[in-house]
Design an enzyme around this catalytic site. Structure first.
Site, PDB file in Angstrom:
ATOM      1  N   ASP A 119       7.374   6.297   9.265  1.00  0.00           N
ATOM      2  CA  ASP A 119       8.342   6.677  10.299  1.00  0.00           C
ATOM      3  C   ASP A 119       9.415   5.595  10.257  1.00  0.00           C
ATOM      4  OD1 ASP A 119       7.242   4.505  11.592  1.00  0.00           O
ATOM      5  OD2 ASP A 119       6.756   5.553  13.448  1.00  0.00           O
ATOM      6  N   HIS A 120      10.277   5.536  11.277  1.00  0.00           N
ATOM      7  CA  HIS A 120      11.344   4.531  11.266  1.00  0.00           C
ATOM      8  C   HIS A 120      10.770   3.107  11.261  1.00  0.00           C
ATOM      9  CE1 HIS A 120      10.302   5.733  15.347  1.00  0.00           C
ATOM     10  NE2 HIS A 120      10.614   4.499  15.738  1.00  0.00           N
ATOM     11  N   CYS A 136       3.533   3.138   9.635  1.00  0.00           N
ATOM     12  CA  CYS A 136       4.310   3.218  10.873  1.00  0.00           C
ATOM     13  C   CYS A 136       4.289   1.826  11.506  1.00  0.00           C
ATOM     14  CB  CYS A 136       3.827   4.324  11.804  1.00  0.00           C
ATOM     15  SG  CYS A 136       2.206   4.111  12.551  1.00  0.00           S
ATOM     16  N   THR A 141       2.291   0.446  13.822  1.00  0.00           N
ATOM     17  CA  THR A 141       0.933  -0.116  13.837  1.00  0.00           C
ATOM     18  C   THR A 141       0.006   0.539  12.815  1.00  0.00           C
ATOM     19  OG1 THR A 141       0.301   1.550  15.446  1.00  0.00           O
ATOM     20  CG2 THR A 141       1.052  -0.586  16.330  1.00  0.00           C
ATOM     21  N   HIS A 194     -17.618   2.424   1.893  1.00  0.00           N
ATOM     22  CA  HIS A 194     -18.530   3.024   2.886  1.00  0.00           C
ATOM     23  C   HIS A 194     -18.047   4.373   3.404  1.00  0.00           C
ATOM     24  CE1 HIS A 194     -20.596  -0.984   4.232  1.00  0.00           C
ATOM     25  NE2 HIS A 194     -20.425  -0.913   2.928  1.00  0.00           N
ATOM     26  N   ASN A 195     -16.750   4.545   3.562  1.00  0.00           N
ATOM     27  CA  ASN A 195     -16.232   5.732   4.252  1.00  0.00           C
ATOM     28  C   ASN A 195     -15.548   6.728   3.322  1.00  0.00           C
ATOM     29  OD1 ASN A 195     -15.182   3.112   6.231  1.00  0.00           O
ATOM     30  ND2 ASN A 195     -16.820   4.445   6.951  1.00  0.00           N
ATOM     31  N   ARG A 227       5.046  -3.245  11.010  1.00  0.00           N
ATOM     32  CA  ARG A 227       5.596  -4.223  11.955  1.00  0.00           C
ATOM     33  C   ARG A 227       4.757  -5.483  12.091  1.00  0.00           C
ATOM     34  NH1 ARG A 227       7.662  -0.223  16.779  1.00  0.00           N
ATOM     35  NH2 ARG A 227       9.769   0.086  15.965  1.00  0.00           N
ATOM     36  N   HIS A 262     -24.465   5.804   1.997  1.00  0.00           N
ATOM     37  CA  HIS A 262     -23.216   6.146   2.691  1.00  0.00           C
ATOM     38  C   HIS A 262     -22.849   7.627   2.536  1.00  0.00           C
ATOM     39  CE1 HIS A 262     -22.636   1.956   3.496  1.00  0.00           C
ATOM     40  NE2 HIS A 262     -22.792   1.679   2.217  1.00  0.00           N
TER      41      HIS A 262
HETATM   42  C1  RB5 Z   1       7.159   3.880  16.964  1.00  0.00           C
HETATM   43  O1  RB5 Z   1       7.824   3.204  17.962  1.00  0.00           O
HETATM   44  C2  RB5 Z   1       5.671   3.549  17.010  1.00  0.00           C
HETATM   45  O2  RB5 Z   1       5.111   4.100  18.141  1.00  0.00           O
HETATM   46  C3  RB5 Z   1       4.997   4.065  15.750  1.00  0.00           C
HETATM   47  O3  RB5 Z   1       5.592   3.531  14.621  1.00  0.00           O
HETATM   48  C4  RB5 Z   1       3.519   3.759  15.619  1.00  0.00           C
HETATM   49  O4  RB5 Z   1       3.262   2.404  15.784  1.00  0.00           O
HETATM   50  C5  RB5 Z   1       2.621   4.631  16.402  1.00  0.00           C
HETATM   51  O5  RB5 Z   1       1.394   4.537  16.371  1.00  0.00           O
END
Ligand code: RB5
Length: 155
Positions: free
Chosen positions: A8-9, A65, A67, A98-99, A109, A133
């Protein structure tokens, strides 16, 4: 290996470098977007990659993304997908061993590109261990079956 990738962004900055890295390793990479860092909704991109993996059109998926969390939550809802947020190379190894994980979700980030490349290396080179497993992974996958009524809670 055929790999589908998207972000995503918040994960966009690391995506081009990750695509180049994967190509330099000889993988066939399908970049499912986005094409700019404009604000967008991660579930749309997680859905594209997860469906490519579930259909067999890609062997593995990589999602970036902020997180990794939203990507993993979305991808895991697609039948056939085993997705998780991975923040260390060691967890990437265990995710495979394992998975039998097939969609890797990483943070653009909070984890550096350098560490994410090591995570990706382990995700792509570690084999599923099978053995004890295998039955557990089968039990994970029965949750995809709408006819599966659960193991029972006793309540
Ligand atoms: C975007 O702001 C953020 O929510 C997304 O990149 C992600 O971390 C969501 O889980």
């Amino acid at each position: 290996m055929r790999i589908a990738i998207a972000s995503d962004h918040a994960g966009f900055d690391q995506k081009p470098a990750m695509v180049s890295y994967l190509e330099s390793l000889g993988h066939e990479v399908r970049d499912m977007g986005p094409d700019s860092a404009e604000r967008c909704d991660y579930p749309d991109y997680a859905d594209k990659v997860a469906r490519l993996v579930a259909s067999g059109k890609a062997e593995r998926g990589i999602l970036i993304c902020g997180t990794g969390i939203g990507m993993a939550i979305t991808a895991d809802k697609v039948a056939g997908i085993r997705a998780a947020v991975i923040q260390t190379p060691e967890f990437a190894e265990l995710f495979r061993e394992h998975n039998n994980g097939n969609v890797l979700c990483i943070s653009g980030r909070f984890v550096s590109l350098e560490v994410n490349k090591k995570i990706v290396d382990n995700f792509l080179t570690t084999e599923f261990a099978g053995g004890r497993h295998a039955g557990r992974v089968e039990k994970i996958m029965r949750e995809d079956d709408p006819g599966f009524a659960g193991v029972g809670t006793g309540l």
